[in-house]
Scaffold this active site. Structure first.
Site, PDB file in Angstrom:
ATOM      1  N   PRO A  11       2.205 -32.552  19.852  1.00  0.00           N
ATOM      2  CA  PRO A  11       2.568 -31.183  19.523  1.00  0.00           C
ATOM      3  C   PRO A  11       1.441 -30.156  19.662  1.00  0.00           C
ATOM      4  O   PRO A  11       0.289 -30.450  19.343  1.00  0.00           O
ATOM      5  CB  PRO A  11       3.022 -31.268  18.060  1.00  0.00           C
ATOM      6  N   ASN A  12       1.830 -29.018  20.156  1.00  0.00           N
ATOM      7  CA  ASN A  12       0.979 -27.824  20.294  1.00  0.00           C
ATOM      8  C   ASN A  12      -0.026 -27.908  21.446  1.00  0.00           C
ATOM      9  O   ASN A  12      -0.668 -26.902  21.758  1.00  0.00           O
ATOM     10  CB  ASN A  12       0.245 -27.500  18.978  1.00  0.00           C
ATOM     11  N   ARG A  19      -4.374 -21.588  21.551  1.00  0.00           N
ATOM     12  CA  ARG A  19      -5.087 -22.289  20.469  1.00  0.00           C
ATOM     13  C   ARG A  19      -6.558 -21.879  20.493  1.00  0.00           C
ATOM     14  O   ARG A  19      -7.032 -21.237  21.425  1.00  0.00           O
ATOM     15  CB  ARG A  19      -4.901 -23.800  20.599  1.00  0.00           C
ATOM     16  N   TYR A  24     -10.824 -26.124  21.232  1.00  0.00           N
ATOM     17  CA  TYR A  24     -10.109 -26.883  22.267  1.00  0.00           C
ATOM     18  C   TYR A  24     -10.543 -26.558  23.689  1.00  0.00           C
ATOM     19  O   TYR A  24     -10.061 -27.170  24.643  1.00  0.00           O
ATOM     20  CB  TYR A  24      -8.598 -26.684  22.105  1.00  0.00           C
ATOM     21  N   ASN A  75      -2.772 -38.508  23.464  1.00  0.00           N
ATOM     22  CA  ASN A  75      -3.327 -37.577  22.476  1.00  0.00           C
ATOM     23  C   ASN A  75      -2.171 -37.233  21.548  1.00  0.00           C
ATOM     24  O   ASN A  75      -1.348 -36.366  21.859  1.00  0.00           O
ATOM     25  CB  ASN A  75      -3.873 -36.323  23.153  1.00  0.00           C
ATOM     26  N   ALA A  78      -1.482 -33.595  16.099  1.00  0.00           N
ATOM     27  CA  ALA A  78      -1.404 -33.703  14.632  1.00  0.00           C
ATOM     28  C   ALA A  78      -0.696 -34.977  14.174  1.00  0.00           C
ATOM     29  O   ALA A  78      -0.959 -35.472  13.069  1.00  0.00           O
ATOM     30  CB  ALA A  78      -0.720 -32.469  14.050  1.00  0.00           C
ATOM     31  N   ASP A  88       3.838 -47.361  14.990  1.00  0.00           N
ATOM     32  CA  ASP A  88       4.641 -48.566  15.196  1.00  0.00           C
ATOM     33  C   ASP A  88       5.105 -48.673  16.646  1.00  0.00           C
ATOM     34  O   ASP A  88       5.169 -49.771  17.205  1.00  0.00           O
ATOM     35  CB  ASP A  88       5.847 -48.581  14.240  1.00  0.00           C
ATOM     36  N   GLU A  99      -6.452 -43.854  22.741  1.00  0.00           N
ATOM     37  CA  GLU A  99      -6.226 -42.603  22.004  1.00  0.00           C
ATOM     38  C   GLU A  99      -7.301 -41.596  22.420  1.00  0.00           C
ATOM     39  O   GLU A  99      -8.486 -41.949  22.480  1.00  0.00           O
ATOM     40  CB  GLU A  99      -6.344 -42.913  20.497  1.00  0.00           C
ATOM     41  N   HIS A 101      -8.752 -37.342  22.103  1.00  0.00           N
ATOM     42  CA  HIS A 101      -8.703 -36.022  21.472  1.00  0.00           C
ATOM     43  C   HIS A 101      -9.644 -35.089  22.214  1.00  0.00           C
ATOM     44  O   HIS A 101     -10.738 -35.499  22.625  1.00  0.00           O
ATOM     45  CB  HIS A 101      -9.131 -36.100  20.005  1.00  0.00           C
ATOM     46  N   ARG A 108     -14.237 -32.423  11.815  1.00  0.00           N
ATOM     47  CA  ARG A 108     -13.413 -31.292  11.374  1.00  0.00           C
ATOM     48  C   ARG A 108     -12.895 -31.508   9.943  1.00  0.00           C
ATOM     49  O   ARG A 108     -13.531 -32.221   9.177  1.00  0.00           O
ATOM     50  CB  ARG A 108     -12.279 -31.092  12.390  1.00  0.00           C
TER      51      ARG A 108
HETATM   52  C1  DQA Z   1      -6.293 -32.997  18.600  1.00  0.00           C
HETATM   53  C2  DQA Z   1      -6.902 -33.060  17.207  1.00  0.00           C
HETATM   54  C3  DQA Z   1      -5.811 -33.019  16.153  1.00  0.00           C
HETATM   55  O1  DQA Z   1      -6.392 -33.057  14.855  1.00  0.00           O
HETATM   56  C4  DQA Z   1      -5.023 -31.731  16.266  1.00  0.00           C
HETATM   57  O2  DQA Z   1      -3.959 -31.727  15.340  1.00  0.00           O
HETATM   58  C5  DQA Z   1      -4.527 -31.460  17.639  1.00  0.00           C
HETATM   59  C6  DQA Z   1      -5.368 -31.804  18.779  1.00  0.00           C
HETATM   60  C7  DQA Z   1      -7.370 -32.881  19.703  1.00  0.00           C
HETATM   61  O3  DQA Z   1      -7.031 -33.118  20.860  1.00  0.00           O
HETATM   62  O4  DQA Z   1      -8.517 -32.520  19.417  1.00  0.00           O
HETATM   63  O5  DQA Z   1      -3.487 -30.856  17.820  1.00  0.00           O
HETATM   64  O6  DQA Z   1      -5.578 -34.201  18.844  1.00  0.00           O
END
Ligand code: DQA
Length: 145
Positions: A11-12, A19, A24, A75, A78, A88, A99, A101, A108
Protein backbone atom coordinates in the site's frame (compact mmCIF):
# COMPACT_ATOMS: atom_id res chain seq x y z
CA UNK A 1 16.86 -17.55 -20.86
CA UNK A 2 15.52 -15.18 -18.22
CA UNK A 3 14.09 -16.31 -14.89
CA UNK A 4 10.75 -14.93 -13.83
CA UNK A 5 10.53 -12.97 -10.56
CA UNK A 6 7.42 -11.51 -9.03
CA UNK A 7 8.05 -8.08 -7.49
CA UNK A 8 5.19 -7.15 -5.17
CA UNK A 9 4.63 -3.70 -3.72
CA UNK A 10 2.17 -2.94 -0.95
CA UNK A 11 0.00 0.00 0.00
CA UNK A 12 0.84 3.60 -0.85
CA UNK A 13 3.94 2.69 -2.88
CA UNK A 14 1.99 3.56 -6.02
CA UNK A 15 1.93 7.16 -4.73
CA UNK A 16 5.64 7.78 -4.27
CA UNK A 17 5.00 10.99 -6.22
CA UNK A 18 3.34 12.49 -3.14
CA UNK A 19 5.08 10.62 -0.31
CA UNK A 20 7.90 12.20 1.68
CA UNK A 21 10.84 12.30 -0.73
CA UNK A 22 13.27 12.83 2.17
CA UNK A 23 12.32 9.29 3.26
CA UNK A 24 11.40 7.53 0.02
CA UNK A 25 13.53 9.38 -2.54
CA UNK A 26 12.72 11.25 -5.71
CA UNK A 27 11.48 8.47 -7.96
CA UNK A 28 7.79 8.19 -8.66
CA UNK A 29 6.28 4.71 -8.94
CA UNK A 30 6.52 4.37 -12.75
CA UNK A 31 10.20 5.40 -12.52
CA UNK A 32 10.78 2.82 -9.78
CA UNK A 33 9.19 0.17 -12.00
CA UNK A 34 11.49 1.06 -14.94
CA UNK A 35 14.51 1.07 -12.60
CA UNK A 36 13.67 -2.46 -11.40
CA UNK A 37 12.76 -3.71 -14.88
CA UNK A 38 16.04 -2.66 -16.44
CA UNK A 39 18.17 -4.03 -13.57
CA UNK A 40 16.19 -7.27 -13.74
CA UNK A 41 17.11 -7.65 -17.43
CA UNK A 42 20.77 -6.93 -16.63
CA UNK A 43 20.76 -9.73 -14.06
CA UNK A 44 18.91 -12.26 -16.23
CA UNK A 45 15.42 -11.86 -14.78
CA UNK A 46 12.07 -11.01 -16.23
CA UNK A 47 10.35 -8.97 -13.54
CA UNK A 48 6.58 -9.03 -13.18
CA UNK A 49 6.07 -5.93 -11.04
CA UNK A 50 2.76 -5.34 -9.28
CA UNK A 51 1.40 -2.93 -6.68
CA UNK A 52 -1.72 -3.11 -4.56
CA UNK A 53 -3.27 -1.32 -1.64
CA UNK A 54 -5.35 -4.42 -0.99
CA UNK A 55 -4.15 -7.12 1.41
CA UNK A 56 -6.26 -9.84 -0.21
CA UNK A 57 -4.87 -9.10 -3.67
CA UNK A 58 -1.30 -9.39 -2.37
CA UNK A 59 -2.20 -12.68 -0.67
CA UNK A 60 -3.60 -13.95 -3.99
CA UNK A 61 -0.34 -13.03 -5.74
CA UNK A 62 1.67 -14.90 -3.09
CA UNK A 63 -0.56 -17.97 -3.63
CA UNK A 64 0.15 -17.66 -7.35
CA UNK A 65 3.92 -17.58 -6.62
CA UNK A 66 3.53 -20.64 -4.36
CA UNK A 67 1.57 -22.54 -7.04
CA UNK A 68 3.95 -21.66 -9.88
CA UNK A 69 7.23 -21.79 -7.93
CA UNK A 70 8.19 -18.27 -8.84
CA UNK A 71 10.62 -16.34 -6.58
CA UNK A 72 9.35 -13.19 -4.94
CA UNK A 73 10.75 -9.81 -3.99
CA UNK A 74 8.21 -8.08 -1.79
CA UNK A 75 7.92 -4.64 -0.25
CA UNK A 76 4.87 -5.18 1.95
CA UNK A 77 4.94 -1.47 2.96
CA UNK A 78 2.85 -0.87 6.10
CA UNK A 79 1.57 -4.47 5.99
CA UNK A 80 5.14 -5.44 6.98
CA UNK A 81 4.42 -4.43 10.53
CA UNK A 82 1.13 -6.21 11.21
CA UNK A 83 -0.22 -8.48 8.48
CA UNK A 84 -0.11 -12.03 9.77
CA UNK A 85 -2.20 -12.98 6.73
CA UNK A 86 0.55 -11.81 4.36
CA UNK A 87 3.15 -13.55 6.51
CA UNK A 88 1.21 -16.84 6.34
CA UNK A 89 0.87 -16.49 2.56
CA UNK A 90 4.58 -15.64 2.18
CA UNK A 91 5.41 -18.79 4.12
CA UNK A 92 3.73 -20.86 1.38
CA UNK A 93 6.23 -19.66 -1.21
CA UNK A 94 8.93 -22.31 -1.43
CA UNK A 95 11.07 -20.39 -3.94
CA UNK A 96 13.27 -17.67 -2.43
CA UNK A 97 11.39 -14.67 -1.04
CA UNK A 98 13.22 -11.45 -0.23
CA UNK A 99 11.72 -8.57 1.76
CA UNK A 100 12.74 -5.07 0.66
CA UNK A 101 12.18 -1.53 1.87
CA UNK A 102 13.10 1.80 0.33
CA UNK A 103 13.74 3.32 3.74
CA UNK A 104 15.41 1.69 6.74
CA UNK A 105 12.44 0.89 8.98
CA UNK A 106 14.77 0.22 11.93
CA UNK A 107 15.91 3.84 11.85
CA UNK A 108 12.34 5.15 11.96
CA UNK A 109 9.36 5.09 14.35
CA UNK A 110 9.20 2.21 16.80
CA UNK A 111 6.13 0.61 15.20
CA UNK A 112 8.25 0.08 12.06
CA UNK A 113 10.88 -1.87 13.98
CA UNK A 114 8.75 -5.01 13.88
CA UNK A 115 8.45 -6.99 10.67
CA UNK A 116 6.10 -9.94 10.79
CA UNK A 117 7.39 -10.91 7.33
CA UNK A 118 11.16 -11.18 8.00
CA UNK A 119 10.80 -14.53 9.78
CA UNK A 120 9.55 -16.19 6.59
CA UNK A 121 11.82 -14.33 4.16
CA UNK A 122 15.26 -15.51 3.03
CA UNK A 123 16.50 -12.05 3.94
CA UNK A 124 15.60 -8.40 4.22
CA UNK A 125 17.16 -5.41 2.45
CA UNK A 126 16.22 -1.89 3.47
CA UNK A 127 17.53 1.62 3.47
CA UNK A 128 19.01 1.87 -0.01
CA UNK A 129 16.10 3.56 -1.76
CA UNK A 130 15.28 2.02 -5.17
CA UNK A 131 18.60 0.17 -5.02
CA UNK A 132 17.17 -2.05 -2.25
CA UNK A 133 15.32 -3.84 -5.09
CA UNK A 134 18.49 -4.12 -7.17
CA UNK A 135 20.41 -5.58 -4.24
CA UNK A 136 17.54 -8.03 -3.77
CA UNK A 137 17.84 -9.10 -7.43
CA UNK A 138 21.57 -9.71 -6.94
CA UNK A 139 20.90 -11.69 -3.75
CA UNK A 140 18.21 -13.68 -5.53
CA UNK A 141 20.55 -14.50 -8.41
CA UNK A 142 23.07 -15.87 -5.89
CA UNK A 143 20.37 -17.88 -4.10
CA UNK A 144 19.22 -19.46 -7.36
CA UNK A 145 22.74 -20.18 -8.70
C1 DQA B 1 8.35 0.89 3.49
C2 DQA B 1 8.51 1.12 4.98
C3 DQA B 1 7.19 0.93 5.70
O1 DQA B 1 7.35 1.17 7.09
C4 DQA B 1 6.17 1.92 5.18
O2 DQA B 1 4.91 1.70 5.78
C5 DQA B 1 6.05 1.93 3.70
C6 DQA B 1 7.25 1.75 2.89
C7 DQA B 1 9.64 1.23 2.70
O3 DQA B 1 9.73 0.81 1.55
O4 DQA B 1 10.52 1.92 3.22
O5 DQA B 1 4.99 2.19 3.16
O6 DQA B 1 8.07 -0.48 3.26
Amino acid sequence: MSVKVLVLNGPNLGRLDIRDSSIYGDMNYPELVSHIESAAKTHGFEADIRQSNDESEIIGWLHEAADTNVPVIINPAAFTHYSYAIRDAAELVKSPLIEVHLSNPLAREEFRHTSVISGVANGTIGGFGPNSYILALIALKALLA
